[in-house]
Write an enzyme that holds these catalytic residues in place. Structure first.
Site, PDB file in Angstrom:
ATOM      1  N   ASP A  66      31.249 -18.640 -25.604  1.00  0.00           N
ATOM      2  CA  ASP A  66      31.738 -20.015 -25.446  1.00  0.00           C
ATOM      3  C   ASP A  66      33.039 -20.185 -26.220  1.00  0.00           C
ATOM      4  O   ASP A  66      34.012 -20.768 -25.715  1.00  0.00           O
ATOM      5  CB  ASP A  66      30.713 -21.027 -25.978  1.00  0.00           C
ATOM      6  CG  ASP A  66      29.405 -20.997 -25.204  1.00  0.00           C
ATOM      7  OD1 ASP A  66      28.718 -19.967 -25.239  1.00  0.00           O
ATOM      8  OD2 ASP A  66      29.073 -22.010 -24.548  1.00  0.00           O
ATOM      9  N   ASP A 199      21.432 -15.779 -18.958  1.00  0.00           N
ATOM     10  CA  ASP A 199      20.112 -15.497 -19.511  1.00  0.00           C
ATOM     11  C   ASP A 199      18.983 -15.338 -18.513  1.00  0.00           C
ATOM     12  O   ASP A 199      18.150 -14.461 -18.622  1.00  0.00           O
ATOM     13  CB  ASP A 199      19.713 -16.638 -20.457  1.00  0.00           C
ATOM     14  CG  ASP A 199      20.824 -16.996 -21.419  1.00  0.00           C
ATOM     15  OD1 ASP A 199      21.768 -16.205 -21.562  1.00  0.00           O
ATOM     16  OD2 ASP A 199      20.729 -18.070 -22.022  1.00  0.00           O
ATOM     17  N   ARG A 234      14.999 -25.075 -16.702  1.00  0.00           N
ATOM     18  CA  ARG A 234      15.129 -24.093 -17.775  1.00  0.00           C
ATOM     19  C   ARG A 234      14.188 -22.903 -17.541  1.00  0.00           C
ATOM     20  O   ARG A 234      13.300 -22.956 -16.706  1.00  0.00           O
ATOM     21  CB  ARG A 234      14.762 -24.762 -19.117  1.00  0.00           C
ATOM     22  CG  ARG A 234      15.721 -25.858 -19.547  1.00  0.00           C
ATOM     23  CD  ARG A 234      17.022 -25.329 -20.073  1.00  0.00           C
ATOM     24  NE  ARG A 234      16.861 -24.349 -21.134  1.00  0.00           N
ATOM     25  CZ  ARG A 234      17.860 -23.675 -21.712  1.00  0.00           C
ATOM     26  NH1 ARG A 234      19.094 -23.885 -21.324  1.00  0.00           N
ATOM     27  NH2 ARG A 234      17.632 -22.793 -22.670  1.00  0.00           N
ATOM     28  N   GLU A 434      27.575 -28.909 -18.021  1.00  0.00           N
ATOM     29  CA  GLU A 434      27.332 -27.496 -18.346  1.00  0.00           C
ATOM     30  C   GLU A 434      27.307 -26.649 -17.069  1.00  0.00           C
ATOM     31  O   GLU A 434      27.864 -25.569 -17.011  1.00  0.00           O
ATOM     32  CB  GLU A 434      25.991 -27.402 -19.082  1.00  0.00           C
ATOM     33  CG  GLU A 434      25.576 -26.016 -19.495  1.00  0.00           C
ATOM     34  CD  GLU A 434      24.206 -25.998 -20.154  1.00  0.00           C
ATOM     35  OE1 GLU A 434      23.580 -27.084 -20.292  1.00  0.00           O
ATOM     36  OE2 GLU A 434      23.747 -24.903 -20.536  1.00  0.00           O
TER      37      GLU A 434
HETATM   38  C1  9WN Z   1      21.021 -18.722 -25.428  1.00  0.00           C
HETATM   39  C2  9WN Z   1      25.671 -21.698 -25.147  1.00  0.00           C
HETATM   40  C3  9WN Z   1      24.846 -20.671 -24.395  1.00  0.00           C
HETATM   41  C4  9WN Z   1      25.695 -19.843 -23.416  1.00  0.00           C
HETATM   42  C5  9WN Z   1      24.847 -18.980 -22.498  1.00  0.00           C
HETATM   43  C6  9WN Z   1      23.819 -19.884 -21.823  1.00  0.00           C
HETATM   44  C7  9WN Z   1      22.973 -20.620 -22.858  1.00  0.00           C
HETATM   45  C8  9WN Z   1      21.443 -20.015 -24.740  1.00  0.00           C
HETATM   46  C9  9WN Z   1      20.228 -20.832 -24.354  1.00  0.00           C
HETATM   47  O1  9WN Z   1      23.821 -21.384 -23.694  1.00  0.00           O
HETATM   48  O2  9WN Z   1      22.259 -19.642 -23.607  1.00  0.00           O
HETATM   49  O3  9WN Z   1      22.131 -18.021 -25.894  1.00  0.00           O
HETATM   50  O4  9WN Z   1      19.613 -21.408 -25.254  1.00  0.00           O
HETATM   51  O5  9WN Z   1      19.887 -20.888 -23.163  1.00  0.00           O
HETATM   52  O6  9WN Z   1      23.015 -19.157 -20.956  1.00  0.00           O
HETATM   53  O7  9WN Z   1      25.660 -18.345 -21.556  1.00  0.00           O
HETATM   54  O8  9WN Z   1      26.564 -19.016 -24.147  1.00  0.00           O
HETATM   55  O9  9WN Z   1      26.428 -22.450 -24.238  1.00  0.00           O
END
Ligand code: 9WN
Length: 470
Positions: A66, A199, A234, A434
């Site tokens: 990010d 993820d 989620r 997002e």
């Molecule tokens: C785990 C922060 C991050 C991004 C990832 C996204 C999400 C986190 C989560 O949010 O991941 O790292 O809690 O789901 O998948 O790409 O960097 O924005």
């Protein structure tokens, strides 16, 4: 009827179908000035002493990739912050060169995010920094970000920051090319789906299914994400039980990488991750002369990464790139947007450029000179395409930005322009969300999201004075 009022009507009809569950379509509307103001206000609102949080609610700490995307946007409006963003992240680099995927803000209460610092326990690991961090990494898009930030706003201060960052960026690449080459074929391996940045992608379903985990373990934890986002969007509790089990395996060995092949439950070579690593070497070759270093070794490493990507992850039958599960040795067949990412490599061979562009243009992803919606994260025609669930269908600005850059790199300007327009339109209609519903364009997840705002600024600047992909 004006375009604006037509849009309003389209939105209110979506709203009346219940955006409480499916997302928000409240946007700032079309003018580039209004969009610019929204993006700057979003970044300012998420600025936190030396970094930008992805989201005040869902992700209140500093995240690695990010920060890289955010620095690209900040370079247009607050260049000094772009360098602070990258430098604060690299300040938390481990001595082995890994750049942690989260740097925790010690001022936040316990429970502000799960899994928090107490879960990762970085303080006990060899080579960890003073700051509490996670022990895993994310795609190495930072050298590219540093190069683009410098190119956008070159100054003495920017050059000094770039010089300070250079050895750290080199160490990051060294870590990936040595300790993370678990398969021995010249590619870095990811040890957790969170390391991919995508993820919950269907790409990880097969390797994840082999991870032993008991969903009951989640009773011991409190998920933070589902109090801020809809649970149906989620990952499931079973996914989280597996995420936790994979971290536990790595943590118990002090986050050491030696011997991973014999003991770790998740080992995958990801096309996006390795394309980012190749692009990092290309960027370092541009940065090296400014830091008084030789660009030659970076060019050689970039060429080796591209060659290894084609040899190990390109599937000629599918005409796209696919992750390789090192535990089974097999390519993962799901067609996700990860497979298009090698387009960002300037030295991708002609055959792969041609077939991957065809894949991007297919009904699976829908890239066209005129397109209504940006790329989805997963094959639209797949029976398990889920338009609302995290990385299993929705559109994300950072991935679209990367693929647009890849199209520009290979002279597919009309396709890049179509994709770019659809991205701006998406944010104009839904706001700096997002991620977005891949069909309706409704905004999903966090409503004031860092990289969406930052990359919007980059697109708006490009529309004013095209910078190309150089
Ligand atoms: C785990 C922060 C991050 C991004 C990832 C996204 C999400 C986190 C989560 O949010 O991941 O790292 O809690 O789901 O998948 O790409 O960097 O924005």
């Amino acid at each position: 009827m004006s375009e604006r009022s037509e849009r309003t009507i389209r939105h209110s009809s979506v709203a009346s179908r219940g955006v409480g569950v499916t997302g928000s379509t409240e946007g700032p509307g079309g003018s580039p000035e209004r969009l610019h103001r929204l993006a700057v206000a979003t970044l300012d609102g998420n600025w936190e002493h030396d970094h930008t949080v992805p989201s005040r609610t869902l992700y209140p700490h500093q995240w690695s990739w990010d920060s890289a995307f955010i620095a690209i946007g900040l370079a247009h409006v607050r260049p000094e912050r772009a360098w602070r963003e990258l430098e604060s992240l690299f300040h938390a680099q481990w001595t082995d060169g890994r750049v942690p995927h989260i740097v925790f803000n010690p001022r936040l209460p316990v429970g502000a995010y799960f899994p928090g610092p107490e879960f990762w326990g970085s303080a006990g690991a060899e080579g960890a920094p003073a700051a509490a961090t996670s022990g895993i990494i994310q795609p190495p898009v930072h050298a590219l970000a540093a190069w683009l930030a410098y190119r956008r706003a070159p100054s003495d201060a920017a050059r000094a920051a770039l010089r300070r960052l250079y050895p750290r960026l080199v160490a990051q690449q060294h870590y990936l090319g040595t300790r993370r080459d678990v398969g021995g074929g010249g590619l870095a391996c990811i040890v957790h789906p969170w390391e991919s940045g995508l993820d919950n992608s269907p790409a990880w379903d097969t390797p994840m299914a082999a991870v032993a985990a008991d969903v009951a373990v989640m009773r011991a934890y409190r998920r933070h994400d589902t109090t801020h986002a809809h649970a149906a969007h989620r990952p499931t509790d079973l996914d989280y039980a597996r995420y936790v089990a994979i971290v536990a395996s790595y943590r118990e060995d002090g986050y050491r990488d030696g011997g991973l092949a014999g003991r770790h439950p998740f080992l995958v070579e990801c096309p996006l991750f390795n394309a980012a690593s190749g692009a990092a070497e290309h960027a370092l070759a541009r940065i090296a002369p400014l830091a008084g270093a030789d660009p030659g070794p970076h060019r050689e490493r970039a060429a080796r990464i591209t060659e290894a990507l084609v040899r190990r992850l390109y599937d000629p039958a599918a005409g796209t790139f696919q992750p390789r599960d090192l535990r089974t040795g097999r390519l993962v067949p799901a067609r996700t947007v990860l497979g298009l990412a090698p387009l960002i490599l300037p030295d991708l061979p002609a055959r792969q450029i041609e077939t991957v562009v065809a894949e991007a243009r297919s009904a699976r992803f829908g890239v066209a000179p005129r397109m209504d919606r940006p790329l989805p994260s997963y094959d639209r025609t797949a029976p398990d395409f889920e338009p609302l669930r995290y990385w299993r269908g929705p559109s994300w600005m950072n991935i679209n930005w990367l693929i647009r850059r890849g199209l520009l790199t290979h002279g597919r300007d009309a396709l890049a322009a179509g994709l770019g327009r659809s991205m701006v339109e998406l944010v104009a209609t839904a706001g700096c969300h997002e991620y977005f519903h891949p069909d309706t364009g409704a905004g999903l997840g966090s409503p004031a999201f860092g990289w969406t705002a930052a990359l919007l600024l980059d697109l708006l600047a490009d529309a004013r004075e095209p910078a190309g992909a150089g």
